[in-house]
Design an enzyme around this catalytic site. Sequence first.
Site, PDB file in Angstrom:
ATOM      1  N   CYS B   1       0.938  -1.390  -0.355  1.00  0.00           N
ATOM      2  CA  CYS B   1       0.081  -0.123   0.038  1.00  0.00           C
ATOM      3  C   CYS B   1       1.257   0.871  -0.233  1.00  0.00           C
ATOM      4  O   CYS B   1       1.471   1.493   0.401  1.00  0.00           O
ATOM      5  CB  CYS B   1      -0.893   0.335   1.374  1.00  0.00           C
ATOM      6  SG  CYS B   1      -2.450  -1.274   1.478  1.00  0.00           S
ATOM      7  N   THR B   2       0.313   2.011  -0.529  1.00  0.00           N
ATOM      8  CA  THR B   2       0.955   3.973  -0.220  1.00  0.00           C
ATOM      9  C   THR B   2      -0.172   4.169  -0.131  1.00  0.00           C
ATOM     10  O   THR B   2      -0.916   4.531  -0.651  1.00  0.00           O
ATOM     11  CB  THR B   2       2.031   4.085  -2.186  1.00  0.00           C
ATOM     12  OG1 THR B   2       2.456   3.030  -2.363  1.00  0.00           O
ATOM     13  CG2 THR B   2       2.369   5.360  -1.600  1.00  0.00           C
ATOM     14  N   ASN B 178       4.744   1.158   3.451  1.00  0.00           N
ATOM     15  CA  ASN B 178       4.713  -0.183   4.969  1.00  0.00           C
ATOM     16  C   ASN B 178       5.749  -0.282   5.427  1.00  0.00           C
ATOM     17  O   ASN B 178       6.718  -1.963   6.112  1.00  0.00           O
ATOM     18  CB  ASN B 178       4.487  -1.934   3.498  1.00  0.00           C
ATOM     19  CG  ASN B 178       3.108  -1.540   3.298  1.00  0.00           C
ATOM     20  OD1 ASN B 178       2.915  -0.903   2.231  1.00  0.00           O
ATOM     21  ND2 ASN B 178       2.081  -1.606   3.386  1.00  0.00           N
ATOM     22  N   ARG B 191       9.054   1.151  -2.637  1.00  0.00           N
ATOM     23  CA  ARG B 191       8.068   1.763  -3.255  1.00  0.00           C
ATOM     24  C   ARG B 191       8.354   3.485  -2.746  1.00  0.00           C
ATOM     25  O   ARG B 191       7.682   4.346  -3.361  1.00  0.00           O
ATOM     26  CB  ARG B 191       6.464   1.438  -2.846  1.00  0.00           C
ATOM     27  CG  ARG B 191       6.756   0.171  -4.449  1.00  0.00           C
ATOM     28  CD  ARG B 191       5.096  -0.415  -3.247  1.00  0.00           C
ATOM     29  NE  ARG B 191       5.525  -1.351  -2.430  1.00  0.00           N
ATOM     30  CZ  ARG B 191       4.602  -1.509  -0.711  1.00  0.00           C
ATOM     31  NH1 ARG B 191       3.781  -0.263  -1.049  1.00  0.00           N
ATOM     32  NH2 ARG B 191       5.186  -1.829  -0.480  1.00  0.00           N
TER      33      ARG B 191
END
Lengths: 123, 253
Positions: B1-2, B178, B191
């Site tokens: 997730c971002t 994360n 990311r």
Amino acid sequence: SAQFVPPFTEDCRSHMYPPNGPTFRGAVAWYTVDLDLPPSKRWNTLIADKKTDLVTMIQAIRDLADAFVPSGRLVELVDVTLPLMANTLPDPFSEEIKGIAAVSGIPLGEVVLFNIFYEVFTV
Amino acid sequence: CTSIVAEDDKGNLLHGRNLDFGLFMGWDVKNKSWIISEKLKPLVVNLDFKRNNQTVFKSTNFAGYVGMLTGIKPHTFTLTMNERFSLDGGYIGILEWILGQRDGMWMSFLTRSVLENANSYEEAKTRLATTKLLAPAYFILGGNQTGQGCIITRSRTLSIDLLEIDLKLNRWYVLETNYDHWEQPLFLDDRRTPAMKCMNQVTQKNISLKTMYDILSTKPVLNKLTTYTTLMQVSTGNLESYIRDCPNPCMPW
């Protein structure tokens, strides 16, 4: 060029909005959840619409469990023990989850597992 | 997730997120996709929670899941959560629960309770930072006034860190994937760096829901686990979501 080797880091995208093209699969439908309804009734409309997709997703998790434990014991454990867990969850979540199981026809233990997956997944 | 909370140069708070889920839960070799991620995409829905026919809060959910991962209390605050990995993880919390020690909260029930009952950014921040959890997590919270954007890094029992927007330090956004923000992300799963590069390239002057969507569409911020992208603006009460795909070549996570 960076895009074609892991981690495939692209140059920063631009003009992607409004969403379109191969990275956009589709828009998202809106539903209302009426908090004045009893917890066990709140999700009925949504679950009636999404029942097939939910059953398919739960089946995929069941297949995954059976891949780990081919005897089917893991799914059996979920179906036997997690309904007991449902009664320990705080309200309104316990009643809402039971309502979802009733409308979807999915075993209560599997709906509980779907809803506590975050904690379970850390295993 | 971002998850990203950013303040534009007019003081608007914007909140965007990619929900990535389904890692290691079955890979479809033929379609080069994660099985569970693909099964979740048809379940993505936007929900308008109403009481007395008035909107209390709005969220993006997977149908059948009663907790919250992404939500907005219009004109008050926006909230997303990202998964945090720790050896002191959820399985310990579940064991304690089964053994009858039930003073902790299930993560997604806490976020649901905060969206339903908290009435300010500060109140939400306090509850997310102090409530005992069954599993560690990152809570990313945006408010409705300048400087109100933060990442709350949680263990099961403690609030380990709070990182807030601070314009004096030129920190006009906070961004969480994360990994603890004071640690380097796993090199195989970085990311954060590409997302921050794109945020810095866009600049505070040009950040908007549109340019935030561009950043959340850039690989590997967009990857094979990404099920949906949600954009929220607290001042307008606007929440919009889009189901995503990641055309090859694309990182599995």
